[in-house]
Write a protein that holds these residues in place. Structure first.
Motif, short mmCIF file in Angstrom:
data_model
loop_
_atom_site.label_atom_id
_atom_site.label_comp_id
_atom_site.label_asym_id
_atom_site.label_seq_id
_atom_site.Cartn_x
_atom_site.Cartn_y
_atom_site.Cartn_z
N THR A 122 -43.33 2.56 20.32
CA THR A 122 -44.68 2.29 20.80
C THR A 122 -45.27 1.08 20.09
O THR A 122 -45.94 0.25 20.72
N VAL A 123 -44.98 0.95 18.79
CA VAL A 123 -45.47 -0.22 18.05
C VAL A 123 -44.86 -1.49 18.65
O VAL A 123 -45.57 -2.47 18.94
N THR A 125 -52.10 0.38 15.08
CA THR A 125 -51.48 -0.61 15.96
C THR A 125 -52.30 -0.81 17.22
O THR A 125 -52.56 -1.93 17.65
N VAL A 184 -45.39 14.58 9.47
CA VAL A 184 -44.69 13.47 10.13
C VAL A 184 -45.51 12.99 11.31
O VAL A 184 -45.76 11.79 11.49
N ALA A 185 -45.99 13.93 12.14
CA ALA A 185 -46.75 13.56 13.32
C ALA A 185 -48.08 12.92 12.93
O ALA A 185 -48.53 11.97 13.58
N ILE A 216 -50.33 5.53 12.20
CA ILE A 216 -49.73 4.20 12.41
C ILE A 216 -50.02 3.71 13.83
O ILE A 216 -50.41 2.56 14.05
N LEU A 217 -49.87 4.62 14.79
CA LEU A 217 -50.11 4.25 16.18
C LEU A 217 -51.57 3.88 16.41
O LEU A 217 -51.88 2.93 17.13
N VAL A 275 -39.95 11.72 16.58
CA VAL A 275 -41.32 11.23 16.37
C VAL A 275 -41.27 9.85 15.71
O VAL A 275 -41.98 8.92 16.11
N ALA A 293 -47.39 9.36 11.83
CA ALA A 293 -47.05 8.59 13.02
C ALA A 293 -48.30 8.29 13.82
O ALA A 293 -48.52 7.17 14.29
N THR A 298 -42.54 6.41 17.52
CA THR A 298 -43.60 5.61 16.90
C THR A 298 -43.20 4.14 16.85
O THR A 298 -43.97 3.26 17.23
#
Lengths: 198, 185
Positions: free
Chosen positions: A81-82, B25, B14-15, B21-22, A74, B18, A78
């Motif tokens: 993808t960033v 972005t 965690v997911a 953050i995605l 994961v 993440a 991430t």
């Protein structure tokens, strides 16, 4: 603990991901048709490697042993993808050239293996240095291979014509079989050098 | 039994992080990416018809054999129709190739622009190079030949990438037919 310099050089020379560990050969063979692609792919992978190594190292106490692999994936996905989104927004020509290979960084086994072997057992600083060394080792290796392939298969280097117009490009080097053959030659050469030095 | 709760919870966290953050972005890059796409499209059209206005033609109602045509734009210079840009998808060696063709009202090719494709790097991918696309400019109906093009209407294929070259050539001839059809209406 090993010195930081040693960790850094480890990824470039002793444990070069491509030439010594033979990891990440899929993107290696796929993108190395032109030297500039090698540089772009290498630097993108380096960025992901440094980032994921740092995060994995910081979180190593928080992530239970049993689920470390999915958690690492994961984190890596991430970062990839960033990188992909930022690259598409700021460097569209590089993004177009690397296309499909950017998402493939996720499955680049160098990144998962460094998270597992190194980052999850070392301090964040050492992990970042390891990521940097491994990433640059990867970049150097694929750029070298790509330069040979571009030169022999297309007669150019970084897009500039090097061979004269009488040179008939050996197309096989642009295609996957030629990539394998050249990689074999480079490996044989490096192994021979190593033996002599030892 | 503690693992039963702890493991999913950690993975969930965690997911979740993440995902956040995605999300950020994506939010920050969405607009620049859209602008990059628009600029690429505008540059592609500018290349085919410099200093022109482009009007998207709605309701093309083309026949079935032209269903790979995505869009047709009218190109106007100072309010006068000078030609058409035909955007279509053609199947190359490795999937669809996005192509933009500029055709004048007399059926002359003003340019070929090869867009998104997944042709082999170093071979079919050369279709977007000027060495290949430059051959089309100023021609009417074209045929593909291997080796050096001799006659006026011949296009020299990319070495070891005949399928890709053929797709681009077939596309341009189709674009000429399509712009004729559109003009008749």
């Amino acid at each position: 603990m090993k010195s930081l310099k040693k960790i850094f050089l480890n990824g470039i020379v002793d444990e070069n991901p491509i030439f010594r560990l033979m990891l990440g050969l899929c993107p290696t063979l796929a993108v190395t048709t032109a030297a500039i692609n090698g540089v772009g792919m290498g630097l993108a992978a380096t960025f992901v490697l440094v980032g994921s190594n740092l995060v994995v190292s910081l979180l190593k106490k928080l992530i239970p042993e049993k689920i470390r692999i999915p958690a690492f994936i994961v984190i890596i996905a991430t970062f990839v993808t960033v990188v992909q989104l930022v690259m598409e927004a700021t460097l569209p020509s590089l993004f177009n050239a690397l296309g499909i290979f950017i998402p493939l960084i996720v499955v680049n086994c160098i990144i998962l293996s460094r998270a597992e072997i190194f980052a999850s057992k070392n301090t964040p600083l050492a992990a970042v240095i390891d990521g940097l060394g491994m990433g640059l080792g990867f970049t150097l290796a694929i750029t070298l291979l790509a330069a040979f392939r571009e030169l022999l298969g297309n007669g150019t280097l970084f897009g500039l014509t090097v061979m004269g117009s009488t040179y008939e490009p050996a197309l096989i080097f642009i295609m996957a079989p030629g990539g394998f053959i050249l990689l074999g030659f480079i490996l044989a050469f490096l192994n021979a050098m190593r033996k002599e030095g030892a | 039994m503690r693992d039963f709760i702890k493991l999913p919870l950690v993975l969930f966290l965690v997911a979740l992080i993440a995902g956040m953050i995605l999300g950020v972005t994506n939010y920050l890059t969405k607009e620049p990416i859209r602008m990059q796409h628009e600029m690429a499209l505008r540059n592609a059209r500018e290349e085919l018809f410099p200093d022109s206005e482009f009007i998207t033609l709605e309701e093309l109602s083309l026949s079935e054999e032209n269903d790979n045509v995505i869009a047709v734009y009218e190109s106007q210079k100072d309010g006068i129709l000078v030609g058409y840009i035909v955007t279509m998808e053609k199947t190359g060696y490795a999937g669809a190739i996005l192509l933009n063709y500029g055709i004048t009202i007399d059926g002359m090719i003003t340019g070929v622009n090869v867009g998104t494709n997944s042709e082999t790097p170093g071979l079919g991918a050369k279709a977007s190079d000027v060495e290949f696309t430059g051959q089309f400019i100023g021609k009417k109906n074209v045929t593909l030949v291997k080796g050096t093009a001799i006659a006026d209407d011949e296009i020299s294929a990319i070495t070891a990438a005949t399928i890709t070259s053929q797709a681009v050539v077939d596309g341009v001839n189709q674009a000429i037919v399509v712009s004729d059809l559109v003009m008749e209406k």
